[in-house]
Design a protein around this motif. Sequence first.
Motif, PDB file in Angstrom:
ATOM      1  N   MET A   1      -9.038 -15.671 -14.631  1.00  0.00           N
ATOM      2  CA  MET A   1      -7.725 -15.404 -14.030  1.00  0.00           C
ATOM      3  C   MET A   1      -7.586 -13.924 -13.700  1.00  0.00           C
ATOM      4  O   MET A   1      -8.058 -13.078 -14.411  1.00  0.00           O
ATOM      5  N   SER A   2      -6.962 -13.674 -12.624  1.00  0.00           N
ATOM      6  CA  SER A   2      -6.764 -12.280 -12.221  1.00  0.00           C
ATOM      7  C   SER A   2      -5.761 -11.589 -13.113  1.00  0.00           C
ATOM      8  O   SER A   2      -4.746 -12.161 -13.491  1.00  0.00           O
ATOM      9  N   ASN A   3      -6.031 -10.379 -13.410  1.00  0.00           N
ATOM     10  CA  ASN A   3      -5.192  -9.613 -14.314  1.00  0.00           C
ATOM     11  C   ASN A   3      -4.017  -8.951 -13.596  1.00  0.00           C
ATOM     12  O   ASN A   3      -2.868  -9.190 -13.921  1.00  0.00           O
ATOM     13  N   ILE A   4      -4.324  -8.165 -12.589  1.00  0.00           N
ATOM     14  CA  ILE A   4      -3.265  -7.432 -11.882  1.00  0.00           C
ATOM     15  C   ILE A   4      -3.387  -7.707 -10.377  1.00  0.00           C
ATOM     16  O   ILE A   4      -4.466  -7.559  -9.809  1.00  0.00           O
ATOM     17  N   VAL A   5      -2.295  -8.140  -9.780  1.00  0.00           N
ATOM     18  CA  VAL A   5      -2.313  -8.470  -8.352  1.00  0.00           C
ATOM     19  C   VAL A   5      -1.170  -7.751  -7.637  1.00  0.00           C
ATOM     20  O   VAL A   5      -0.018  -7.824  -8.064  1.00  0.00           O
ATOM     21  N   LEU A   6      -1.515  -7.055  -6.565  1.00  0.00           N
ATOM     22  CA  LEU A   6      -0.492  -6.448  -5.711  1.00  0.00           C
ATOM     23  C   LEU A   6      -0.492  -7.198  -4.383  1.00  0.00           C
ATOM     24  O   LEU A   6      -1.557  -7.423  -3.800  1.00  0.00           O
ATOM     25  N   LYS A   7       0.698  -7.608  -3.943  1.00  0.00           N
ATOM     26  CA  LYS A   7       0.805  -8.336  -2.677  1.00  0.00           C
ATOM     27  C   LYS A   7       1.726  -7.576  -1.740  1.00  0.00           C
ATOM     28  O   LYS A   7       2.924  -7.481  -1.996  1.00  0.00           O
ATOM     29  N   ASN A   8       1.147  -7.024  -0.683  1.00  0.00           N
ATOM     30  CA  ASN A   8       1.925  -6.317   0.352  1.00  0.00           C
ATOM     31  C   ASN A   8       2.922  -5.328  -0.235  1.00  0.00           C
ATOM     32  O   ASN A   8       4.081  -5.275   0.180  1.00  0.00           O
ATOM     33  N   VAL A   9       2.467  -4.567  -1.206  1.00  0.00           N
ATOM     34  CA  VAL A   9       3.366  -3.620  -1.874  1.00  0.00           C
ATOM     35  C   VAL A   9       3.645  -2.413  -0.969  1.00  0.00           C
ATOM     36  O   VAL A   9       2.727  -1.825  -0.398  1.00  0.00           O
ATOM     37  N   CYS A  10       4.919  -2.096  -0.817  1.00  0.00           N
ATOM     38  CA  CYS A  10       5.334  -0.942  -0.026  1.00  0.00           C
ATOM     39  C   CYS A  10       6.223  -0.030  -0.866  1.00  0.00           C
ATOM     40  O   CYS A  10       6.942  -0.494  -1.751  1.00  0.00           O
ATOM     41  N   LYS A  11       6.148   1.256  -0.548  1.00  0.00           N
ATOM     42  CA  LYS A  11       7.058   2.211  -1.161  1.00  0.00           C
ATOM     43  C   LYS A  11       7.553   3.176  -0.108  1.00  0.00           C
ATOM     44  O   LYS A  11       6.757   3.784   0.611  1.00  0.00           O
ATOM     45  N   SER A  12       8.872   3.305   0.033  1.00  0.00           N
ATOM     46  CA  SER A  12       9.387   4.398   0.855  1.00  0.00           C
ATOM     47  C   SER A  12      10.387   5.182   0.025  1.00  0.00           C
ATOM     48  O   SER A  12      11.294   4.619  -0.580  1.00  0.00           O
ATOM     49  N   TYR A  13      10.155   6.477  -0.056  1.00  0.00           N
ATOM     50  CA  TYR A  13      11.069   7.370  -0.782  1.00  0.00           C
ATOM     51  C   TYR A  13      12.279   7.684   0.094  1.00  0.00           C
ATOM     52  O   TYR A  13      13.339   8.004  -0.384  1.00  0.00           O
ATOM     53  N   ASP A  14      12.040   7.635   1.426  1.00  0.00           N
ATOM     54  CA  ASP A  14      13.129   7.850   2.375  1.00  0.00           C
ATOM     55  C   ASP A  14      13.068   6.740   3.412  1.00  0.00           C
ATOM     56  O   ASP A  14      12.123   5.963   3.444  1.00  0.00           O
ATOM     57  N   LYS A  15      14.042   6.682   4.284  1.00  0.00           N
ATOM     58  CA  LYS A  15      14.099   5.575   5.258  1.00  0.00           C
ATOM     59  C   LYS A  15      13.053   5.740   6.361  1.00  0.00           C
ATOM     60  O   LYS A  15      12.679   4.787   7.019  1.00  0.00           O
ATOM     61  N   ASP A  29      -9.867  -8.932 -14.593  1.00  0.00           N
ATOM     62  CA  ASP A  29     -10.060  -8.346 -15.912  1.00  0.00           C
ATOM     63  C   ASP A  29     -11.318  -7.502 -15.955  1.00  0.00           C
ATOM     64  O   ASP A  29     -12.336  -7.874 -15.370  1.00  0.00           O
ATOM     65  N   ARG A  30     -11.230  -6.385 -16.640  1.00  0.00           N
ATOM     66  CA  ARG A  30     -12.381  -5.527 -16.950  1.00  0.00           C
ATOM     67  C   ARG A  30     -12.911  -4.720 -15.783  1.00  0.00           C
ATOM     68  O   ARG A  30     -13.934  -4.057 -15.889  1.00  0.00           O
ATOM     69  N   GLU A  31     -12.227  -4.811 -14.665  1.00  0.00           N
ATOM     70  CA  GLU A  31     -12.641  -3.997 -13.526  1.00  0.00           C
ATOM     71  C   GLU A  31     -12.296  -2.525 -13.808  1.00  0.00           C
ATOM     72  O   GLU A  31     -11.363  -2.231 -14.557  1.00  0.00           O
ATOM     73  N   PHE A  32     -13.075  -1.604 -13.255  1.00  0.00           N
ATOM     74  CA  PHE A  32     -12.757  -0.170 -13.293  1.00  0.00           C
ATOM     75  C   PHE A  32     -12.500   0.223 -11.841  1.00  0.00           C
ATOM     76  O   PHE A  32     -13.421   0.521 -11.086  1.00  0.00           O
ATOM     77  N   VAL A  33     -11.226   0.168 -11.452  1.00  0.00           N
ATOM     78  CA  VAL A  33     -10.855   0.395 -10.055  1.00  0.00           C
ATOM     79  C   VAL A  33     -10.516   1.857  -9.846  1.00  0.00           C
ATOM     80  O   VAL A  33      -9.764   2.441 -10.635  1.00  0.00           O
ATOM     81  N   ILE A  34     -11.055   2.443  -8.788  1.00  0.00           N
ATOM     82  CA  ILE A  34     -10.807   3.853  -8.514  1.00  0.00           C
ATOM     83  C   ILE A  34     -10.079   4.005  -7.187  1.00  0.00           C
ATOM     84  O   ILE A  34     -10.522   3.458  -6.178  1.00  0.00           O
ATOM     85  N   PHE A  35      -8.957   4.725  -7.206  1.00  0.00           N
ATOM     86  CA  PHE A  35      -8.262   5.064  -5.965  1.00  0.00           C
ATOM     87  C   PHE A  35      -8.709   6.449  -5.529  1.00  0.00           C
ATOM     88  O   PHE A  35      -8.560   7.412  -6.293  1.00  0.00           O
ATOM     89  N   VAL A  36      -9.263   6.553  -4.327  1.00  0.00           N
ATOM     90  CA  VAL A  36      -9.622   7.862  -3.785  1.00  0.00           C
ATOM     91  C   VAL A  36      -8.937   8.052  -2.428  1.00  0.00           C
ATOM     92  O   VAL A  36      -8.429   7.094  -1.841  1.00  0.00           O
ATOM     93  N   GLY A  37      -8.974   9.295  -1.949  1.00  0.00           N
ATOM     94  CA  GLY A  37      -8.347   9.591  -0.657  1.00  0.00           C
ATOM     95  C   GLY A  37      -7.684  10.942  -0.715  1.00  0.00           C
ATOM     96  O   GLY A  37      -7.469  11.493  -1.793  1.00  0.00           O
ATOM     97  N   PRO A  38      -7.366  11.510   0.462  1.00  0.00           N
ATOM     98  CA  PRO A  38      -6.810  12.858   0.511  1.00  0.00           C
ATOM     99  C   PRO A  38      -5.465  12.974  -0.196  1.00  0.00           C
ATOM    100  O   PRO A  38      -4.774  11.969  -0.396  1.00  0.00           O
ATOM    101  N   SER A  39      -5.124  14.180  -0.564  1.00  0.00           N
ATOM    102  CA  SER A  39      -3.861  14.456  -1.226  1.00  0.00           C
ATOM    103  C   SER A  39      -2.703  13.913  -0.380  1.00  0.00           C
ATOM    104  O   SER A  39      -2.688  14.084   0.833  1.00  0.00           O
TER     105      SER A  39
END
Length: 226
Positions: A1-15, A29-39
């Motif tokens: 079974m999947s541990n953590i699932v994000l579906k079309n997640v959006c965030k806007s701090y402003d409009k 489970d047990r994955e080591f996920v790395i987020f990379v990318g520019p600041s």
Amino acid sequence: MSNIVLKNVCKSYDKEHYAVQDFSLEIPDREFVIFVGPSGCGKSTTLRMIAGLEEITSGELWIDGQLCNYVEAKDRDLSMVFQNYALYPNMTVYENMAFSLKIRKQPKDEVDKKVHEAAKMLGIEHLLDRRPAALSGGQKQRVAIGSAIMRRPKAFLMDEPLSNLDAKLRAQMRVELAKLHKELKTTVIYVTHDQTEAMTLGTKIIVMKDGVVQQADTPERIYRHP
Ligand code: ADP
Ligand code: ADP
């Protein structure tokens, strides 16, 4: 079974614009996920939404089959490690590490056993009586990691945990983190700028740009020379 699932997640701090847009990812489970990318590409924001430190604007976050958008951070059973350690300055190393279990009213002898186990794993047993001010950067970061592993959470969320350390310590801590991941058999979601960290620690790399996932693949395929 999947541990953590994000579906079309959006965030806007402003409009006007999205800090994170349509982020979808299944983390087994047990994955080591790395987020990379520019600041500024939305790595920390995504991590903080998973942690419950930042509200999700739209989309869904599922943890172990439970919709978690509105579950409080403390009820998500996740541990966060930041680059600036976040230790309590007036507590000893022992008290810092014991804190998360103490407030959950775990029996004292059990807390004691777990502190000593974690301290041994991280090579900081001799530092238990010290306060954070009397520790080096690397030692502080070990204590922060030690505090995070005490509860055996479902997943560790780490935001550039090694970026304040010098190159030698960073190399050493990389090895420690790989070992911990193996020993604790746990899921890790990890933000970094460092390609070596991504390549040596990651089982999956998520490359972000301008709030959008550009690539999601194994380190071998992401960093393969053409
Ligand atoms: P990264 O971690 O990749 O450097 P962040 O997730 O910190 O990126 O930031 C993504 C975007 O969201 C950036 O444009 C940043 O300026 C913006 N942002 C981050 N935090 C806030 C905040 N608290 N308020 C408003 N904008 C924010
Ligand atoms: P209290 O907070 O009630 O005064 P103590 O400080 O005596 O309790 O500690 C209770 C338990 O925590 C003891 O079993 C002890 O082994 C452990 N402990 C406390 N501080 C340390 C430390 N610095 N190093 C190792 N174990 C400690």
